[in-house]
Design a protein around this motif. Sequence first.
Motif, PDB file in Angstrom:
ATOM      1  N   ASP A 102       0.839  -1.194   0.000  1.00 52.55           N
ATOM      2  CA  ASP A 102       0.000   0.000   0.000  1.00 52.55           C
ATOM      3  C   ASP A 102       0.876   1.247   0.000  1.00 52.55           C
ATOM      4  O   ASP A 102       2.114   1.161  -0.033  1.00 52.55           O
ATOM      5  N   GLN A 103       0.244   2.419   0.036  1.00 51.51           N
ATOM      6  CA  GLN A 103       0.977   3.672  -0.042  1.00 51.51           C
ATOM      7  C   GLN A 103       1.922   3.852   1.146  1.00 51.51           C
ATOM      8  O   GLN A 103       3.021   4.392   1.004  1.00 51.51           O
ATOM      9  N   GLU A 176      -0.983  14.391  -3.580  1.00 51.84           N
ATOM     10  CA  GLU A 176      -1.418  13.001  -3.717  1.00 51.84           C
ATOM     11  C   GLU A 176      -1.075  12.189  -2.473  1.00 51.84           C
ATOM     12  O   GLU A 176      -1.857  11.367  -2.017  1.00 51.84           O
ATOM     13  N   VAL A 179      -3.448  12.948   0.561  1.00 59.72           N
ATOM     14  CA  VAL A 179      -4.783  12.351   0.507  1.00 59.72           C
ATOM     15  C   VAL A 179      -4.721  10.830   0.418  1.00 59.72           C
ATOM     16  O   VAL A 179      -5.730  10.170   0.229  1.00 59.72           O
ATOM     17  N   ALA A 181      -3.608   8.769  -1.776  1.00 55.75           N
ATOM     18  CA  ALA A 181      -4.000   8.227  -3.078  1.00 55.75           C
ATOM     19  C   ALA A 181      -5.500   8.310  -3.358  1.00 55.75           C
ATOM     20  O   ALA A 181      -5.996   7.726  -4.301  1.00 55.75           O
ATOM     21  N   LYS A 182      -6.254   9.047  -2.546  1.00 58.11           N
ATOM     22  CA  LYS A 182      -7.663   9.268  -2.866  1.00 58.11           C
ATOM     23  C   LYS A 182      -7.759  10.313  -3.962  1.00 58.11           C
ATOM     24  O   LYS A 182      -7.007  11.282  -3.978  1.00 58.11           O
ATOM     25  N   GLU A 183      -8.698  10.126  -4.867  1.00 58.63           N
ATOM     26  CA  GLU A 183      -8.789  10.998  -6.029  1.00 58.63           C
ATOM     27  C   GLU A 183     -10.069  11.815  -6.009  1.00 58.63           C
ATOM     28  O   GLU A 183     -11.100  11.372  -5.507  1.00 58.63           O
ATOM     29  N   TYR A 184      -9.990  13.017  -6.574  1.00 57.28           N
ATOM     30  CA  TYR A 184     -11.179  13.815  -6.825  1.00 57.28           C
ATOM     31  C   TYR A 184     -11.329  13.973  -8.346  1.00 57.28           C
ATOM     32  O   TYR A 184     -10.354  13.804  -9.091  1.00 57.28           O
ATOM     33  N   ARG A 215     -12.094  18.176  -1.672  1.00 56.14           N
ATOM     34  CA  ARG A 215     -12.048  17.318  -0.483  1.00 56.14           C
ATOM     35  C   ARG A 215     -13.356  16.551  -0.304  1.00 56.14           C
ATOM     36  O   ARG A 215     -13.373  15.388   0.080  1.00 56.14           O
ATOM     37  N   GLN A 218     -13.523  13.602  -2.918  1.00 54.86           N
ATOM     38  CA  GLN A 218     -12.496  12.560  -2.900  1.00 54.86           C
ATOM     39  C   GLN A 218     -13.103  11.189  -2.603  1.00 54.86           C
ATOM     40  O   GLN A 218     -13.961  11.063  -1.715  1.00 54.86           O
ATOM     41  N   LYS A 219     -12.645  10.199  -3.315  1.00 50.25           N
ATOM     42  CA  LYS A 219     -13.143   8.833  -3.141  1.00 50.25           C
ATOM     43  C   LYS A 219     -11.974   7.883  -2.918  1.00 50.25           C
ATOM     44  O   LYS A 219     -10.896   8.111  -3.374  1.00 50.25           O
TER      45      LYS A 219
END
Length: 219
Positions: A102-103, A176, A179, A181-184, A215, A218-219
């Motif tokens: 993972d990250q 990045e 967050v 690795a959560k993206e908007y 924010r 973000q998913k």
Amino acid sequence: MKFNIITIFPELITDYCGGSILGRAQKKNLIKINAMNLRDFANDKHKTVDDTPYGGGPGMVMRADVIARALGSLGVLKKNGERRKEKKRRVILLSPRGKQFDQALAEQFAKLNELVLISGRYEGIDQRVHDKMIDEEISVGPYVLAGGELGALVILEATARLIPGVLGNEESLKEETTVAAKEYPQYTRPEIFNKWKVPEILLGGHHKKIGEWRRKMQK
């Protein structure tokens, strides 16, 4: 940082890493990628790296002695076979039964000087490699692949892009990473395409409101 990938298909590594971000990073000497052909460490004319399993069973098992010679060439193992541990080097075996990558792990690896990634093939790898020669087993997901090369590339790229200068856009990297690795949703020109419009909030230039919207999305 140096990445050593032990594999029987080194061309899979070199072909992918020769271009784009990883290729540029190598030219700038920010990272070094060493794709090692495991067959170079076999001691017979057929370059054999596997054999049938003791006790019977399907498939072939990758040999511990060949992998040990590859690791020995990197200074990971002493001549007597003992591990030579260094704080800034990790030896990873790609395995479906390992800890999931993972990250957070990528961020840990990016602080190292050297990462050694062993890509398995066939039915498995001699258990003595698992027990005596590595630091940990890592999986890139809850599924089984034909070999560890794709997993090694995932770990390599996710780690390398965190090294200063590799990505080239440090602000993007910081955002990045923050967050996790959560993206908007992101949009670019044209503003209207097939009657599909860019959200009005992104067109007004109000950075505080845009930040709040991102924010929220973000998913």
